[in-house]
Motif scaffolding. Structure first.
Motif, PDB file in Angstrom:
ATOM      1  N   GLU A  33      45.343  45.216  30.321  1.00  0.00           N
ATOM      2  CA  GLU A  33      45.446  43.900  29.661  1.00  0.00           C
ATOM      3  C   GLU A  33      46.174  42.899  30.545  1.00  0.00           C
ATOM      4  N   GLN A  34      47.201  43.367  31.234  1.00  0.00           N
ATOM      5  CA  GLN A  34      47.899  42.465  32.164  1.00  0.00           C
ATOM      6  C   GLN A  34      46.929  41.961  33.237  1.00  0.00           C
ATOM      7  N   LEU A  35      46.142  42.860  33.772  1.00  0.00           N
ATOM      8  CA  LEU A  35      45.190  42.469  34.831  1.00  0.00           C
ATOM      9  C   LEU A  35      44.135  41.513  34.271  1.00  0.00           C
ATOM     10  N   GLN A  36      43.781  41.752  33.021  1.00  0.00           N
ATOM     11  CA  GLN A  36      42.796  40.872  32.393  1.00  0.00           C
ATOM     12  C   GLN A  36      43.370  39.458  32.223  1.00  0.00           C
ATOM     13  N   GLN A  37      44.617  39.398  31.731  1.00  0.00           N
ATOM     14  CA  GLN A  37      45.251  38.084  31.551  1.00  0.00           C
ATOM     15  C   GLN A  37      45.401  37.357  32.876  1.00  0.00           C
ATOM     16  N   GLN A  38      45.632  38.103  33.928  1.00  0.00           N
ATOM     17  CA  GLN A  38      45.797  37.492  35.252  1.00  0.00           C
ATOM     18  C   GLN A  38      44.448  37.124  35.879  1.00  0.00           C
ATOM     19  N   GLY A  39      43.367  37.509  35.240  1.00  0.00           N
ATOM     20  CA  GLY A  39      42.038  37.197  35.779  1.00  0.00           C
ATOM     21  C   GLY A  39      41.628  38.095  36.931  1.00  0.00           C
ATOM     22  N   ASN A  40      42.184  39.310  36.999  1.00  0.00           N
ATOM     23  CA  ASN A  40      41.883  40.213  38.122  1.00  0.00           C
ATOM     24  C   ASN A  40      40.698  41.136  37.864  1.00  0.00           C
ATOM     25  N   ILE A  41      40.277  41.233  36.601  1.00  0.00           N
ATOM     26  CA  ILE A  41      39.207  42.200  36.308  1.00  0.00           C
ATOM     27  C   ILE A  41      38.040  41.508  35.603  1.00  0.00           C
ATOM     28  N   TYR A  42      36.919  42.176  35.584  1.00  0.00           N
ATOM     29  CA  TYR A  42      35.760  41.630  34.875  1.00  0.00           C
ATOM     30  C   TYR A  42      34.932  42.763  34.274  1.00  0.00           C
ATOM     31  N   PRO A  43      34.228  42.450  33.185  1.00  0.00           N
ATOM     32  CA  PRO A  43      33.375  43.468  32.586  1.00  0.00           C
ATOM     33  C   PRO A  43      32.101  43.628  33.398  1.00  0.00           C
ATOM     34  N   CYS A  44      31.639  44.862  33.505  1.00  0.00           N
ATOM     35  CA  CYS A  44      30.429  45.131  34.280  1.00  0.00           C
ATOM     36  C   CYS A  44      29.451  45.893  33.391  1.00  0.00           C
ATOM     37  N   GLY A  45      28.199  45.471  33.414  1.00  0.00           N
ATOM     38  CA  GLY A  45      27.186  46.098  32.559  1.00  0.00           C
ATOM     39  C   GLY A  45      26.227  46.999  33.322  1.00  0.00           C
ATOM     40  N   CYS A  46      26.466  47.183  34.611  1.00  0.00           N
ATOM     41  CA  CYS A  46      25.500  47.930  35.435  1.00  0.00           C
ATOM     42  C   CYS A  46      25.577  49.428  35.175  1.00  0.00           C
TER      43      CYS A  46
END
Ligand code: GLU
Length: 303
Positions: free
Chosen positions: A92-105
């Motif tokens: 969640e911290q990484l998500q708030q910082q904009g470091n991660i993204y969802p991938c559908g592959c």
């Protein structure tokens, strides 16, 4: 007076995928001796976050073997299976910082589109700019940096790797909901205050990913030392999965002496009478600089 580093904290972090074999014993011996020789703490962490890969009973079996070999850990064993809330918080911290993204592959799509890397296919970046509208998120990936990450390994020397070029955006939470080893190991090393990591060279390629995650999560970077990996006469890694011969709990001393020999440490003139004597002797004479600067090493016959 020997130079002491009171802040030294080392750890042994086996995955319970089988019994302890000679290769994992050498890693345990090296990280234990390095901690003892530096008057440090030594912890055991059971990396049981990946149930599909686990062998029932292996975690207890490994701990019983460590005990029978005279290893003494300084705190209760930490089980990664109990730590999912911490991994979730880090994600969640990484998500708030904009470091991660969802991938559908799917794996198949990635295999078709990605280029080959040292550890499988490099993710081609399909979902980097946003999940296509018709896709559902399967995994969480981290944006990786192009500039190389450099570190000095105490055994292997200077290393550098562009994580973006050589690994690609890697997974932190898998499609089955399991947190990736790369995330769990960094969160736990940080939480346990680990300062020195001595482990097998099969993880050398993972280290820049871990240093990168430490930076994102504001965790201190430990020092790393990667040991040559024990391979058999035809170059295959000894591994729990490959059912390499487990070490025998009934005869610890010959295996411990073989581990010292493998690590190019001096051997006592006479076989020590007790495990205590062995550990005292071995920690007094331990010198990490003697460990060969190689990523693999064939085990001597009879080891
Ligand atoms: N659990 C990993 C393994 O058994 C080791 C992790 C580490 O030392 O960082 O291969």
């Amino acid at each position: 007076m020997p130079s002491t580093t009171p802040s030294y904290c080392g750890r042994f972090a086996p995955s319970p995928t089988g019994a302890l074999h000679f290769g994992s014993l050498t890693a345990a011996v090296a990280c234990y001796l390095d901690a003892r020789a530096n008057s440090g703490k030594w912890l055991v962490r059971m990396e049981d976050i990946d149930p599909p890969r686990e062998v029932p009973g292996a975690a207890d079996d490994i701990l019983r073997t460590l005990e029978a070999f005279g290893f003494e850990w300084d705190d209760a064993v930490l089980y990664q299976s109990q730590r999912t809330a911490a991994y979730q918080a880090a994600l969640e911290q990484l998500q708030q910082q904009g470091n991660i993204y969802p991938c559908g592959c799917s794996r198949k799509e990635i295999a078709q589109q990605g280029r080959p890397g040292a550890e499988g296919v490099i993710y081609p970046g399909t979902c980097r700019a946003g999940l296509p509208s018709e896709r559902e998120a399967r995994t969480a990936r981290v944006f990786t940096p192009d500039p190389p990450i450099c570190f000095i390994d105490s055994i292997q020397g200077k290393r550098e790797q562009s994580v973006a070029q050589e690994v690609g955006d890697f997974i932190l939470r898998r499609a089955d909901g399991i947190f990736a080893y790369q995330l769990a190991v960094v969160v736990d090393d940080g939480w346990q205050g680990v300062t020195h990591i001595v482990r097998g060279a099969d993880l050398l390629h993972s280290t820049p990913r871990q240093i990168y995650l430490q930076t994102l999560l504001n965790l201190p970077a430990p020092l790393y030392a990667h040991l040559p990996l024990a391979v058999d006469g035809i170059g295959n890694k000894l591994s729990k999965q490959a059912r390499s011969l487990p070490v025998d709990r009934k005869t610890p001393l010959p295996a411990l002496l073989a581990a010292l020999r493998f690590l190019h440490q001096p051997l006592p003139d006479e076989q020590p009478a007790t495990l205590d004597e062995f550990w005292q002797w071995a920690s007094a004479s331990w010198d990490i600089k003697r460990v060969p600067r190689r990523q693999t090493q064939t085990i001597a016959a009879g080891s």
